[in-house]
Design a protein around this motif. Structure first.
Motif, mmCIF file in Angstrom:
data_model
loop_
_atom_site.group_PDB
_atom_site.id
_atom_site.type_symbol
_atom_site.label_atom_id
_atom_site.label_comp_id
_atom_site.label_asym_id
_atom_site.label_seq_id
_atom_site.Cartn_x
_atom_site.Cartn_y
_atom_site.Cartn_z
ATOM 1 N N ARG A 84 11.535 5.510 29.606
ATOM 2 C CA ARG A 84 10.087 5.627 29.053
ATOM 3 C C ARG A 84 9.230 4.855 30.200
ATOM 4 N NH1 ARG A 84 8.869 4.282 22.950
ATOM 5 N NH2 ARG A 84 6.792 5.126 23.798
ATOM 6 N N TYR A 88 6.166 2.370 31.358
ATOM 7 C CA TYR A 88 5.251 1.283 30.528
ATOM 8 C C TYR A 88 4.333 0.520 31.835
ATOM 9 C CZ TYR A 88 8.827 1.171 26.866
ATOM 10 O OH TYR A 88 9.543 1.413 26.000
ATOM 11 N N ASN A 127 2.816 0.179 26.306
ATOM 12 C CA ASN A 127 3.150 1.790 26.337
ATOM 13 C C ASN A 127 1.804 2.485 26.499
ATOM 14 O OD1 ASN A 127 1.384 1.472 23.992
ATOM 15 N ND2 ASN A 127 3.081 1.534 22.477
ATOM 16 N N SER A 128 1.897 3.740 26.548
ATOM 17 C CA SER A 128 0.764 4.661 27.045
ATOM 18 C C SER A 128 -0.444 4.416 25.761
ATOM 19 C CB SER A 128 1.221 6.017 27.092
ATOM 20 O OG SER A 128 1.697 6.443 25.661
#
Length: 506
Positions: free
Chosen positions: A97, A99, A124-125
């Protein structure tokens, strides 16, 4: 010829105070952010305005230091100053993922021996901090490096500095002196366990340093230790070896997994023979392996000017360099060099060089330029400056940006958890959504009661970080919906009372 650190000592290590008057402010969101001023842009560069530039403005002319993301057009996408002093904003992958990562804390990357004492945040997004990563070190994590090791994306390389007593008499310092011990660590991000720990005290002799202790005045106290090496980047190869960039010994070191120094590139004890011109570098930053570890890229801070009457020149201009490093023949040659434009200039410290598809992005550090080049032709495609296009500021480090990184709206989708912000000011409506990367337009909704704000009054294209919408025809209450290019609703604001601009219902 004066060297960088000698000049800093002469000037007292100061960047000089400058009144912070350059920030852009907005009606709808409480930001005071440096502009991203585009100086040059090729018509063929990023025609759809999808590139995103990640920066952390710092310096005496910055009232609110923080992190920011901009588009190629200069449009602000996201900014945050609540974390305070930050460096090295980047987008990295951990466990599959993406970051946003950045260092926050006290200190600076200035060349007077100051270091950073803080931690690294991972967001995070949705721009939520989901973890922080720190070196295991009494004085915290330094700001100079945080790199997640590819391709496993489970560990991180960090810098730290720890002040220790040391006899400095061999270089003209005190017997009972103090030394800034440079530390590199590889950390398991999930557990915090230290997988590798290496220090300059154990491996690099004081004689390798170009830092002149008599001129800098360092080493006499625990508060002002001698900064002999000054590690500012770490990378790791496929075989598990490390390379570090050491600014104050002007060298890149390759270090085996057992801690042994395998070779030095540059500095006083280089193991490489130069083939051709342009291979030298001075006070360098951001050394990275490239092209299956056949090349090293770096930012060469080989030239600088702080004030008009004092010059430090090891090279005529600071540049990004792409060096071919033959580890069998032990030779080095210059493959490509990226020059600043539209004017060739100096920079005292910091800087970066990163690759994105067929382009190269060079950040000029204390000279807060961000420039993109064609890798094939070395042609300058894009040039922008963090802050105003004001050369007087650059000479006194009024605004700086440690490193410049890039991503794209094709890769990163920022979707804040908070709704769009609205301001009713002088009869007009202003809307913004800090961090939303894919808003194409805003639709103004109105109604005569708080619970029924559903009438679509008008839609307008998004026109920058903040968009102005005429209020003509509104009823007692309004809301604003943010729409994507395909017309889908990405988010909706609270309901606002048009009589006084306050939130009537969230």
């Amino acid at each position: 010829m004066l060297r960088f650190l000698q000049l800093v000592a002469i000037l007292g290590g100061s960047t000089l105070g400058v009144e912070a008057v350059f920030e852009t402010t907005y009606h709808s969101f409480p930001l005071a952010v440096q502009p991203f001023t585009v100086i040059e842009r090729s018509p063929h560069y990023d025609p759809h305005d999808t590139n995103l530039f990640l920066v952390c403005p710092n310096g005496g002319a910055v009232a609110e230091p923080g992190a920011a993301i901009y588009k190629s057009s200069g449009e602000l996408v996201w900014a945050n100053s609540t974390f305070g002093n930050c460096y090295d904003l980047n987008l990295q992958t951990f466990n599959g993922r993406d970051y946003l990562t950045m260092w926050v804390g006290a200190g600076s990357a200035a060349v007077g021996g100051q270091m950073g004492f803080g931690t690294v945040l991972m967001m995070n997004s949705n721009y939520e901090v989901v973890m922080n990563v720190s070196a295991v070190n009494p004085e915290g994590t330094d700001l100079h490096e945080f790199k997640i090791v590819e391709p496993e994306n489970k560990t991180a390389l960090l810098t730290a500095f720890h002040t220790i007593p040391m006899n400095l008499s061999s270089i003209g310092g005190p017997v009972n002196g103090w030394y800034s011990n440079g530390v590199i660590q590889e950390i398991n991000i999930a557990t915090g366990a230290v997988l590798f720990n290496w220090t300059t005290f154990d491996h690099i002799d004081l004689a390798e340093s170009y830092n002149n202790i008599s001129l800098t005045g360092q080493g006499s106290s625990e508060e002002n230790p001698f900064d002999a090496v000054h590690i500012n980047s770490i990378d790791k190869d496929r075989e598990g070896n490390y390379i570090i960039s050491a600014r104050h010994s002007q060298a890149i070191y390759k270090i085996a997994a057992n801690g042994t120094i395998l070779w030095r590139l540059g500095g006083k004890m280089s193991d490489f023979t130069a083939i051709g011109n342009g291979t030298e570098f001075h006070w360098q930053h951001h050394a990275r392996w490239r092209m299956n570890e056949s090349h090293i890229s770096l930012f060469d801070d080989g030239a600088a000017v702080l004030v008009s009457t004092v010059n430090i020149i090891d090279e005529p201009v600071a540049t990004g360099k792409y060096l071919k490093v033959d580890q069998e023949a032990m030779t080095v040659s210059l493959t490509k060099q990226f020059f600043p434009g539209p004017n060739r200039n100096y920079t005292l410290a910091e800087g970066s060089m990163e690759f994105y598809q067929d382009t190269v992005l060079v950040g000029y550090g204390l000279l807060p330029w961000t420039e993109a080049y064609s890798f094939d032709t070395e042609e300058l495609l894009f040039s922008a400056v963090v802050g105003p296009n004001n050369a007087a500021l650059w000479k006194i480090s009024g605004i700086s940006n440690y490193r410049a990184f890039q991503t794209s709206t094709l890769t990163f989708t920022g979707h804040p958890t908070r709704p769009p912000n609205v301001s009713v000011t002088n009869g007009d409506i202003y809307v913004s959504w800090n961090g939303a990367t894919h808003v194409a337009s805003y639709t103004l909704l109105t109604g005569s009661s708080v619970g029924n704000v559903s009438e679509r009054l008008t839609s307008v294209p998004k026109t920058g970080f903040e968009t102005k919408i005429p209020a003509k025809g509104t009823a007692e209450f309004i809301a604003v919906a943010a729409l994507a290019l395909n017309g889908s609703t990405l988010g909706r604001s609270a309901v606002y009372d048009m009589s006084d601009g306050t939130i009537a219902s969230s």
